[in-house]
Design an enzyme around this catalytic site. Structure first.
Site, PDB file in Angstrom:
ATOM      1  N   ASP A  98       0.667  -1.188   0.200  1.00  0.00           N
ATOM      2  CA  ASP A  98       0.099  -0.080  -0.632  1.00  0.00           C
ATOM      3  C   ASP A  98       1.010   1.395  -0.006  1.00  0.00           C
ATOM      4  O   ASP A  98       2.018   1.227   0.076  1.00  0.00           O
ATOM      5  CB  ASP A  98      -0.917   0.468   0.821  1.00  0.00           C
ATOM      6  CG  ASP A  98      -0.401   0.095   2.864  1.00  0.00           C
ATOM      7  OD1 ASP A  98       0.909  -0.780   2.617  1.00  0.00           O
ATOM      8  OD2 ASP A  98      -0.806   0.615   3.513  1.00  0.00           O
ATOM      9  N   GLU A 164       0.374  -0.953   6.002  1.00  0.00           N
ATOM     10  CA  GLU A 164       1.108  -0.515   6.308  1.00  0.00           C
ATOM     11  C   GLU A 164       1.364   1.098   7.181  1.00  0.00           C
ATOM     12  O   GLU A 164       1.380   1.436   8.009  1.00  0.00           O
ATOM     13  CB  GLU A 164       2.489  -0.816   6.418  1.00  0.00           C
ATOM     14  CG  GLU A 164       3.826  -0.288   6.471  1.00  0.00           C
ATOM     15  CD  GLU A 164       4.024   0.841   6.903  1.00  0.00           C
ATOM     16  OE1 GLU A 164       4.617   1.414   7.902  1.00  0.00           O
ATOM     17  OE2 GLU A 164       3.908   1.937   5.777  1.00  0.00           O
ATOM     18  N   GLU A 165       0.259   2.074   6.342  1.00  0.00           N
ATOM     19  CA  GLU A 165       0.359   3.158   5.899  1.00  0.00           C
ATOM     20  C   GLU A 165      -1.010   4.066   6.861  1.00  0.00           C
ATOM     21  O   GLU A 165      -1.176   4.972   7.005  1.00  0.00           O
ATOM     22  CB  GLU A 165       0.626   3.771   4.617  1.00  0.00           C
ATOM     23  CG  GLU A 165       1.253   3.092   3.747  1.00  0.00           C
ATOM     24  CD  GLU A 165       2.242   4.337   4.373  1.00  0.00           C
ATOM     25  OE1 GLU A 165       2.928   4.796   5.112  1.00  0.00           O
ATOM     26  OE2 GLU A 165       3.330   4.025   3.149  1.00  0.00           O
ATOM     27  N   GLU A 192      12.059  -2.404   5.948  1.00  0.00           N
ATOM     28  CA  GLU A 192      12.188  -0.378   5.067  1.00  0.00           C
ATOM     29  C   GLU A 192      12.818   0.053   5.516  1.00  0.00           C
ATOM     30  O   GLU A 192      12.857   0.516   6.527  1.00  0.00           O
ATOM     31  CB  GLU A 192      11.221   0.143   4.206  1.00  0.00           C
ATOM     32  CG  GLU A 192      10.340   0.773   5.721  1.00  0.00           C
ATOM     33  CD  GLU A 192       8.696   1.337   4.974  1.00  0.00           C
ATOM     34  OE1 GLU A 192       8.859   2.340   3.992  1.00  0.00           O
ATOM     35  OE2 GLU A 192       7.149   0.780   5.644  1.00  0.00           O
ATOM     36  N   HIS A 405       5.637   9.990   1.468  1.00  0.00           N
ATOM     37  CA  HIS A 405       4.199  11.216   1.413  1.00  0.00           C
ATOM     38  C   HIS A 405       4.621  12.034   0.771  1.00  0.00           C
ATOM     39  O   HIS A 405       3.579  13.041   1.047  1.00  0.00           O
ATOM     40  CB  HIS A 405       4.286  10.910   2.994  1.00  0.00           C
ATOM     41  CG  HIS A 405       4.693   9.595   3.420  1.00  0.00           C
ATOM     42  ND1 HIS A 405       4.192   9.928   4.684  1.00  0.00           N
ATOM     43  CD2 HIS A 405       4.861   8.503   3.004  1.00  0.00           C
ATOM     44  CE1 HIS A 405       3.889   7.849   4.914  1.00  0.00           C
ATOM     45  NE2 HIS A 405       3.855   7.388   4.164  1.00  0.00           N
TER      46      HIS A 405
END
Length: 447
Positions: A98, A164-165, A192, A405
């Site tokens: 995602d 995850e987001e 990450e 982002h």
């Protein structure tokens, strides 16, 4: 016959056009673009299209695969490359499918077109840094290792998780606490990291845990022209100022170079809610009886979380000022300590052979790395560390501005290709590691 300036410019234009065409025809870059073009942005990520793409890649690599839904319509893909000695603890390469939402009109390139700028080779797309690059680099590294007939000693798992987001609760958290994960006998997790503006890669051994705080103030309503003691707005403003001073004290440590960003407690106000609505906006001659503010707090594992919570109760939201507070609203409150009261972090010294193997593999790839860091935000790695499994955050993106982002997120295609080489070196080193660590033994005893 000498070439004119106009002729040189034409040749240069032709060269750039040819370079762009070749880049677009590079199957490695093309696969990356295909993955980036799948819109998996919240609030409606197209997970199933991403699953189809990943499974097609797994099939081309002859990897075992399974799709698991720990929550409806939130598929997790788990790929497996069985090692010659599957009794040894395995390696997990984790990434998330995602991405965060976009404001398309603020991008110079369409955010899901994965366009390549022919002038510099930058690939513009949401997820190019966070973190579709890493998931595809894992697969490309495996593709190259298989091409050279490499056989892993340890079993390698590659996971593509959802959500995850938005906290990872229906993705990595449920995965880490599942029987599936326990049966995998994982010895080390790679997840990450962050891009690095200079030539040194960044390595993360821990991360700040999120604590989302909502402070509420109450008071008697009154006329907008009258001065009252202990109004809701006045009490909330006192709290906001107290929070601001604390934030400034932490930020000063970073500005002075005394601590890295990941080593201090960050506090940022994210919403302010007050006032009495009217058809044209807000009632201007009425002081509201309630007001509230929300704060995103990130706490490193080296901080005193209990002390911070006392500060919230006694200074930021004291009951004596008609204040209340909520911690963990929206399901975001995690402790920086494990169940035994120890800070949640991965050893990054001689006691952890995985760390040495990682540094050695990067070195062997003729790349540089900086000193170990605490990740300033939060990743899915925290759920694996909570299980007692060492997890290292790493995204091979050097000479790259940090744009996760942000608008115009991009990754240069050459950096992407270099990252694949680095992962080849890392996977080969991890998968060939024959010795069992103390952690491996402990994990096996628990299982």
């Amino acid at each position: 016959m000498p070439i004119s300036c106009t002729g040189l410019l034409r040749l240069l234009h032709l060269f750039l056009l040819l370079s762009s065409t070749l880049a677009a025809e590079d199957p490695i870059i093309s696969r990356f673009q295909q993955y980036l073009q799948i819109n998996t942005a919240h609030p409606s990520p197209n997970y199933h299209q991403a699953v189809d793409f990943i499974l097609s890649q797994a099939k081309s690599l002859s990897l075992q695969s399974q799709t698991i839904e720990f929550a409806p319509n939130k598929p997790l893909i788990l790929l497996k490359w069985t090692g010659k000695n599957p009794t040894l603890p395995s390696i997990l390469l984790n990434s998330h499918t995602d991405v965060v939402p976009v404001e398309p009109h603020k991008w110079s390139h369409p955010p899901f077109a994965a366009a390549i700028d022919s002038a510099n080779g930058n690939i513009y797309a949401r997820g190019s840094q966070d973190m579709k690059c890493v998931g595809l680099q894992y697969l490309e590294a495996v593709r190259n290792l298989k091409r050279f007939n490499f056989e892993p000693l340890r079993t390698i798992y590659i996971s593509f998780v959802p959500d995850e987001e938005i906290g990872g609760h229906d993705g990595a958290e449920k995965f880490a606490n599942s029987e599936v994960f326990d049966e995998m006998n994982v010895g080390i997790v790679l997840d990450e990291g962050l891009a690095s503006p200079d030539e040194s890669y960044r390595l993360f051994y821990a991360e700040r845990c999120p604590m989302w705080l909502v402070i509420k103030a109450a008071g008697a309503p009154g006329h907008g022209a009258k001065l009252y003691d202990n109004t809701a707005m006045e009490n909330l403003l006192k709290s906001i100022e107290s929070v601001r001073r604390f934030r400034a004290s932490q930020f000063d440590l970073v500005k002075a170079g005394l601590k890295a960003e990941g080593e201090v407690i960050s506090v940022n106000m994210v919403f302010l809610k007050a006032g009495t609505p009217s058809p044209t906006g807000y009632v201007m001659n009425l002081q509201p009886s309630e007001a509230q503010a929300g704060f995103d707090i990130r706490i490193p594992p080296i901080a005193d979380q209990a002390s911070l919570e006392r500060r919230i109760a006694e200074e930021w939201a004291p009951a004596s000022r008609n204040m209340t507070f909520e911690l963990g609203q929206f399901k975001q409150k995690m402790s920086v300590y494990d169940e035994n009261g120890r800070p949640i972090l991965t050893a990054h010294d001689g006691s952890n052979p995985w760390w040495a193997l990682l540094e050695g593999a990067i070195d062997k790839s003729n790349r540089r790395f900086g000193r170990p860091e605490i990740f300033p935000a939060s990743t899915d790695a925290r759920y694996f560390r909570l299980k007692g499994v060492p997890a290292i955050g790493f995204s091979p993106m050097a000479n790259t501005p940090i744009l996760l982002h942000d608008h115009n997120e991009f990754l240069n295609k050459e950096e992407y290709l270099k990252g694949i080489e680095v992962y080849e070196s890392i996977i080969k080193a991890f998968a060939s590691f024959a010795a069992e660590t103390e952690k491996d033994e402990a994990t096996k005893d628990e299982l």
